[in-house]
Motif scaffolding. Structure first.
Motif, PDB file in Angstrom:
ATOM      1  N   UNK A   1       0.967  -1.243   0.072  1.00  0.00           N
ATOM      2  CA  UNK A   1      -0.051   0.048   0.059  1.00  0.00           C
ATOM      3  C   UNK A   1       0.736   1.230  -0.025  1.00  0.00           C
ATOM      4  N   UNK A   2       1.963   1.338   0.770  1.00  0.00           N
ATOM      5  CA  UNK A   2       2.866   2.396   0.981  1.00  0.00           C
ATOM      6  C   UNK A   2       3.451   2.705  -0.395  1.00  0.00           C
ATOM      7  N   UNK A   3       3.700   1.582  -1.395  1.00  0.00           N
ATOM      8  CA  UNK A   3       4.552   1.723  -2.703  1.00  0.00           C
ATOM      9  C   UNK A   3       3.476   2.333  -3.494  1.00  0.00           C
ATOM     10  N   UNK A   4       2.326   1.813  -3.243  1.00  0.00           N
ATOM     11  CA  UNK A   4       1.097   2.305  -4.410  1.00  0.00           C
ATOM     12  C   UNK A   4       0.918   3.928  -4.306  1.00  0.00           C
ATOM     13  N   UNK A   5       0.903   4.284  -2.938  1.00  0.00           N
ATOM     14  CA  UNK A   5       0.564   5.623  -2.634  1.00  0.00           C
ATOM     15  C   UNK A   5       1.791   6.548  -3.117  1.00  0.00           C
ATOM     16  N   UNK A   6       2.905   6.136  -2.851  1.00  0.00           N
ATOM     17  CA  UNK A   6       4.317   6.995  -3.177  1.00  0.00           C
ATOM     18  C   UNK A   6       4.189   7.129  -4.913  1.00  0.00           C
ATOM     19  N   UNK A   7       3.837   5.913  -5.445  1.00  0.00           N
ATOM     20  CA  UNK A   7       3.774   6.300  -7.088  1.00  0.00           C
ATOM     21  C   UNK A   7       2.556   6.947  -7.524  1.00  0.00           C
ATOM     22  N   UNK A   8       1.374   6.405  -6.924  1.00  0.00           N
ATOM     23  CA  UNK A   8       0.017   7.053  -7.326  1.00  0.00           C
ATOM     24  C   UNK A   8      -0.684   7.842  -6.048  1.00  0.00           C
ATOM     25  N   UNK A   9      -0.175   9.175  -5.574  1.00  0.00           N
ATOM     26  CA  UNK A   9      -0.967   9.634  -4.546  1.00  0.00           C
ATOM     27  C   UNK A   9      -2.524   9.426  -4.411  1.00  0.00           C
ATOM     28  N   UNK A  10      -2.945   9.484  -5.461  1.00  0.00           N
ATOM     29  CA  UNK A  10      -4.520   8.936  -5.571  1.00  0.00           C
ATOM     30  C   UNK A  10      -4.616   7.714  -6.171  1.00  0.00           C
TER      31      UNK A  10
END
Length: 208
Positions: free
Chosen positions: A25-34
């Motif tokens: 989840x952290x990696x997802x938000x770092x690349x795609x803030x939304x």
């Protein structure tokens, strides 16, 4: 119900799974803030005996979905539609039905919300995320040449109730969504409903 109470109801959690969940989840938000997070349940056809012992079916699903997303974006771009980059990240767990002792998968998919923000209608021939997910699962099961009327096939990739979570990195600590997402995903980290003697993995998530 309070998210903490939901988590407590699961009993013992596997710390390795919990760690993988948070990293993904952290990696997802770092690349795609939304980020658009979707829960999907993947089941096997009643008559199938090959996929029941096929450890590669979930990997084929992920690979197929990645390819279909790339093709969908390319197709839209050729039509002149503006597209946004979209890295698919995922968390999956293998479980077994109590009655049939038959495996199934629970999956969380995390995508760029600027690219995909809705599932759409799985009954359409193309053009939405629900169709891509369904087709990817049928491809993983090697169920090719299916007809639109074969609704039993379509229902193998099932969308449960309240499947969406819209995450925004800027409001993650204030909008109250993240605790409920974690409570939902932690279901996949519970120690019960797992079988570890057949050599197949029970859990997987994106690496990086």
């Amino acid at each position: 119900m309070n998210p903490n109470d939901i988590i407590k109801s699961y009993g013992r959690l596997n710390p390795h799974y919990v760690n993988g969940i948070h990293k993904t989840i952290k990696a997802a938000l770092e690349e795609h803030p939304r980020t658009f997070a979707i829960r999907v349940d993947l089941r096997l056809p009643a008559y199938d005996v090959v996929a029941a012992t096929d450890a590669g079916v979930i990997s084929r699903f992920i690979d197929s979905l990645k390819a279909k997303i790339a093709a969908d974006l390319h197709r839209k771009q050729k039509k002149g539609i503006r597209v946004h980059p979209c890295t698919l990240r995922y968390i999956w767990v293998r479980e077994f039905d109590k009655k049939e002792n038959k495996k199934h998968y629970h999956v969380f998919l995390l995508l760029n919300k600027d690219t995909y923000a809705f599932l759409g209608d799985y009954r359409q021939p193309e053009g939405n995320l629900s169709v891509l997910i369904t087709q990817a699962w049928l491809s993983a099961l090697r169920l090719t040449g299916f007809q639109h009327a074969d609704f039993d096939y379509y229902l193998l990739a099932r969308i449960p109730q309240n499947p969406y979570y819209y995450l925004n990195a800027k409001t993650l600590d204030t909008d109250g969504i993240y605790p409920y997402l974690i409570a939902r995903v932690y279901y996949m980290a519970k120690a019960r409903s797992k079988i570890s003697v057949d050599g197949e993995r029970n859990f997987g998530c994106s690496q990086g």
